[in-house]
Motif scaffolding. Structure first.
Motif, PDB file in Angstrom:
ATOM      1  N   GLU A  50      18.997 -35.257  -2.193  1.00 44.63           N
ATOM      2  CA  GLU A  50      19.688 -35.949  -1.110  1.00 44.63           C
ATOM      3  C   GLU A  50      18.989 -35.708   0.219  1.00 44.63           C
ATOM      4  OE1 GLU A  50      24.090 -35.955   1.113  1.00 44.63           O
ATOM      5  OE2 GLU A  50      23.816 -34.903  -0.795  1.00 44.63           O
ATOM      6  N   SER A  51      18.424 -34.522   0.363  1.00 40.93           N
ATOM      7  CA  SER A  51      17.716 -34.144   1.589  1.00 40.93           C
ATOM      8  C   SER A  51      16.512 -33.294   1.203  1.00 40.93           C
ATOM      9  CB  SER A  51      18.649 -33.365   2.506  1.00 40.93           C
ATOM     10  OG  SER A  51      17.985 -32.952   3.687  1.00 40.93           O
ATOM     11  N   ALA A  52      15.396 -33.474   1.913  1.00 43.51           N
ATOM     12  CA  ALA A  52      14.177 -32.734   1.572  1.00 43.51           C
ATOM     13  C   ALA A  52      13.253 -32.653   2.770  1.00 43.51           C
ATOM     14  CB  ALA A  52      13.453 -33.398   0.399  1.00 43.51           C
ATOM     15  N   ALA A  53      12.356 -31.660   2.742  1.00 41.54           N
ATOM     16  CA  ALA A  53      11.342 -31.521   3.788  1.00 41.54           C
ATOM     17  C   ALA A  53      10.134 -30.800   3.212  1.00 41.54           C
ATOM     18  CB  ALA A  53      11.888 -30.756   4.991  1.00 41.54           C
ATOM     19  N   LEU A  54       8.984 -31.103   3.778  1.00 40.63           N
ATOM     20  CA  LEU A  54       7.711 -30.480   3.410  1.00 40.63           C
ATOM     21  C   LEU A  54       7.047 -29.990   4.690  1.00 40.63           C
ATOM     22  CD1 LEU A  54       5.226 -30.035   1.442  1.00 40.63           C
ATOM     23  CD2 LEU A  54       4.557 -32.381   2.011  1.00 40.63           C
ATOM     24  N   ILE A  55       6.555 -28.747   4.694  1.00 39.68           N
ATOM     25  CA  ILE A  55       5.979 -28.165   5.908  1.00 39.68           C
ATOM     26  C   ILE A  55       4.661 -27.481   5.603  1.00 39.68           C
ATOM     27  CG2 ILE A  55       7.152 -25.925   5.672  1.00 39.68           C
ATOM     28  CD1 ILE A  55       7.627 -26.009   8.738  1.00 39.68           C
ATOM     29  N   ASP A  56       3.716 -27.562   6.542  1.00 38.45           N
ATOM     30  CA  ASP A  56       2.493 -26.781   6.501  1.00 38.45           C
ATOM     31  C   ASP A  56       2.807 -25.424   7.125  1.00 38.45           C
ATOM     32  OD1 ASP A  56      -0.642 -26.738   6.327  1.00 38.45           O
ATOM     33  OD2 ASP A  56      -0.156 -26.024   8.337  1.00 38.45           O
ATOM     34  N   VAL A  57       2.641 -24.358   6.365  1.00 37.77           N
ATOM     35  CA  VAL A  57       3.117 -23.040   6.786  1.00 37.77           C
ATOM     36  C   VAL A  57       2.411 -22.544   8.045  1.00 37.77           C
ATOM     37  CG1 VAL A  57       3.229 -20.600   6.124  1.00 37.77           C
ATOM     38  CG2 VAL A  57       3.937 -22.378   4.507  1.00 37.77           C
ATOM     39  N   THR A  58       1.100 -22.678   8.109  1.00 39.41           N
ATOM     40  CA  THR A  58       0.356 -22.123   9.245  1.00 39.41           C
ATOM     41  C   THR A  58       0.665 -22.853  10.543  1.00 39.41           C
ATOM     42  OG1 THR A  58      -1.443 -21.400   7.802  1.00 39.41           O
ATOM     43  CG2 THR A  58      -1.933 -21.607  10.148  1.00 39.41           C
ATOM     44  N   SER A  59       0.597 -24.170  10.512  1.00 35.26           N
ATOM     45  CA  SER A  59       0.795 -24.950  11.738  1.00 35.26           C
ATOM     46  C   SER A  59       2.258 -25.194  12.050  1.00 35.26           C
ATOM     47  CB  SER A  59       0.085 -26.300  11.623  1.00 35.26           C
ATOM     48  OG  SER A  59       0.725 -27.128  10.651  1.00 35.26           O
ATOM     49  N   GLY A  60       3.115 -25.148  11.020  1.00 34.79           N
ATOM     50  CA  GLY A  60       4.524 -25.461  11.221  1.00 34.79           C
ATOM     51  C   GLY A  60       4.811 -26.948  11.294  1.00 34.79           C
ATOM     52  N   ARG A  61       3.835 -27.780  10.969  1.00 35.77           N
ATOM     53  CA  ARG A  61       4.053 -29.220  11.038  1.00 35.77           C
ATOM     54  C   ARG A  61       4.886 -29.702   9.849  1.00 35.77           C
ATOM     55  NH1 ARG A  61      -0.010 -34.557  10.947  1.00 35.77           N
ATOM     56  NH2 ARG A  61       1.663 -35.966  11.574  1.00 35.77           N
ATOM     57  N   ILE A  62       5.942 -30.456  10.138  1.00 39.52           N
ATOM     58  CA  ILE A  62       6.720 -31.107   9.101  1.00 39.52           C
ATOM     59  C   ILE A  62       5.923 -32.316   8.624  1.00 39.52           C
ATOM     60  CG2 ILE A  62       8.849 -32.335   8.528  1.00 39.52           C
ATOM     61  CD1 ILE A  62       9.422 -29.451   9.008  1.00 39.52           C
ATOM     62  N   LEU A  63       5.518 -32.300   7.355  1.00 35.68           N
ATOM     63  CA  LEU A  63       4.677 -33.356   6.802  1.00 35.68           C
ATOM     64  C   LEU A  63       5.487 -34.486   6.167  1.00 35.68           C
ATOM     65  CD1 LEU A  63       2.007 -31.091   5.037  1.00 35.68           C
ATOM     66  CD2 LEU A  63       2.017 -31.945   7.398  1.00 35.68           C
ATOM     67  N   TYR A  64       6.722 -34.171   5.779  1.00 33.68           N
ATOM     68  CA  TYR A  64       7.578 -35.176   5.143  1.00 33.68           C
ATOM     69  C   TYR A  64       9.026 -34.758   5.360  1.00 33.68           C
ATOM     70  CZ  TYR A  64      10.195 -37.620   1.508  1.00 33.68           C
ATOM     71  OH  TYR A  64      11.131 -38.375   0.843  1.00 33.68           O
TER      72      TYR A  64
END
Length: 390
Positions: free
Chosen positions: A39-53
């Motif tokens: 229902e809800s999801a997120a993807l993050i780059d750990v080093t930069s902290g950028r939310i990719l999705y």
């Protein structure tokens, strides 16, 4: 017959021309994100902290035992791993997942953290919270303080385990992704959540407790190294996952996901394949100022370190740089001094910055300043306690 061959030949030529006129496929086009059960999801780059999705990434949701990520990182940062902790009465028999603690039993804080994160022990959560926070309310206060510090602006904790005790215990996929990235930068946390099997003491028994990590991603996905499973009747299946490939770590959050293992694998595949790290500047690289500044001959501005950021190929042209300096005059006496930053923007959003140092050739390094500027620099060196020291 000849007419038929002629018509066939013309048709082939016509179709060939149509193919040539089709728009070329853009090799840099962004790949379509995967379909998910969550229902809800997120993807993050750990080093930069950028939310990719993000899918409904700011929707307030129940998070079940993903709560324990916060419990663990607060305990790691605020407690001592070798502390001997006595199990209180209120931790015994807490509903849900358990490592079967007994009143008065003694374990180290480190052992309790393994019980918390590998077996999702709710009794371990209460024991940790009362030890580190002095009381459950005291520890919950620490959890919410840490959430605010990390930037989890849509989160509120009311307990250290995530059981469905209130509508006021909630977070979002994006907030929990930020928390996962923050926690995974801590080497102790990273070691604990990547452990598949751990033996810890069991006071009064003839054998130790053997803890098998509930996180199947550690076995199912190449490079998987965390983070936490979760389930309650109201929250449904929740999962925080992470994986590292070629030195790069991504983390995912899925909330209310009937197919959480596959959802996480799809998100990790999508992130690794479509957001390669791009080096935007190298370390010790010369940078030309884009603001008015007087530079003595033989002096340069150089970056302290390299800066890399996850970008889709289509985003490369949207990145621009800005030099911000705290000095209007650069001379050799300032060799090695921090004088500003090279900032990076993706469209209008700043995505990072690199410190800029003065690098002076040996011919000018250490040349004493003279005149009024030398006087004022000496004055401020004394007044600011070395802020302007060379």
């Amino acid at each position: 017959m000849k007419v038929r061959k002629l018509v066939s030949g013309v048709l082939v030529v016509f179709l060939f021309i149509q193919v040539l006129l089709l728009p070329a496929t853009d090799a840099n086009a962004a790949a379509k994100p995967p379909g998910l059960s969550a229902e809800s999801a997120a993807l993050i780059d750990v080093t930069s902290g950028r939310i990719l999705y993000s899918k409904n990434g700011t929707k307030k949701m129940r998070i079940a035992s993903l709560t324990k990520t916060m419990t663990a990182i607060v305990a790691i940062e605020s407690g001592k791993l070798n502390d001997v902790v006595t199990v209180p009465q209120e931790a015994v028999g807490v509903e849900g997942s358990s490592i079967y603690l007994k009143k008065g039993e003694k374990l180290t804080l480190e052992e309790l953290l393994y019980g918390l994160m590998l077996r999702s022990g709710n009794d371990a959560a209460v024991t940790i919270a009362t030890h580190v926070g002095g009381s459950l309310p005291g520890f919950v206060y620490m959890m919410n303080e840490k959430a605010a510090m990390i930037g989890m602006s849509h989160t509120n904790f009311t307990n250290p385990h995530g059981l469905d005790d209130s509508n006021m215990h909630y977070s979002t996929a994006e907030d929990m992704a930020k928390l996962s990235a923050y926690a995974l930068r801590n080497p102790v946390f990273r070691q604990i959540v990547s452990t598949k099997v751990k033996d810890i003491s069991w006071e009064g028994e003839q054998w130790d407790r053997r803890l098998l990590n509930k996180n199947k991603m550690l076995h199912l996905y190449e490079g998987a190294d965390g983070v936490k499973t979760g389930y309650t009747k109201l929250a449904k299946r929740c999962l925080a996952s992470s994986a590292t490939r070629d030195g790069r770590q991504l983390a995912t959050i899925t909330l209310n996901a009937s197919d959480d293992w596959n959802d996480s694998a799809k998100l990790l595949d999508y992130g690794f394949a479509n957001f390669p790290l791009k080096e935007l500047v190298g370390g010790k690289q010369d940078v030309k100022p884009d603001t008015p500044v007087t530079m003595e001959r033989g002096t340069h501005l150089v970056t302290m370190n390299a800066f890399r950021y996850p970008l889709q190929p289509t985003e490369a042209d949207d990145v621009h740089k800005r030099v911000v300096l705290g000095e209007s005059v650069i001379n050799g006496k300032m060799n090695g001094q921090l004088v500003g930053f090279l900032q990076f923007y993706l469209k209008e959003d700043m995505i990072g910055q690199v410190p800029l140092l003065v690098s002076a050739d040996s011919s000018v390094e250490g040349r004493p300043e003279s005149g009024i500027r030398g006087f004022w620099r000496h004055f401020w060196t004394i007044a600011a306690g070395g802020l302007w020291s060379a």
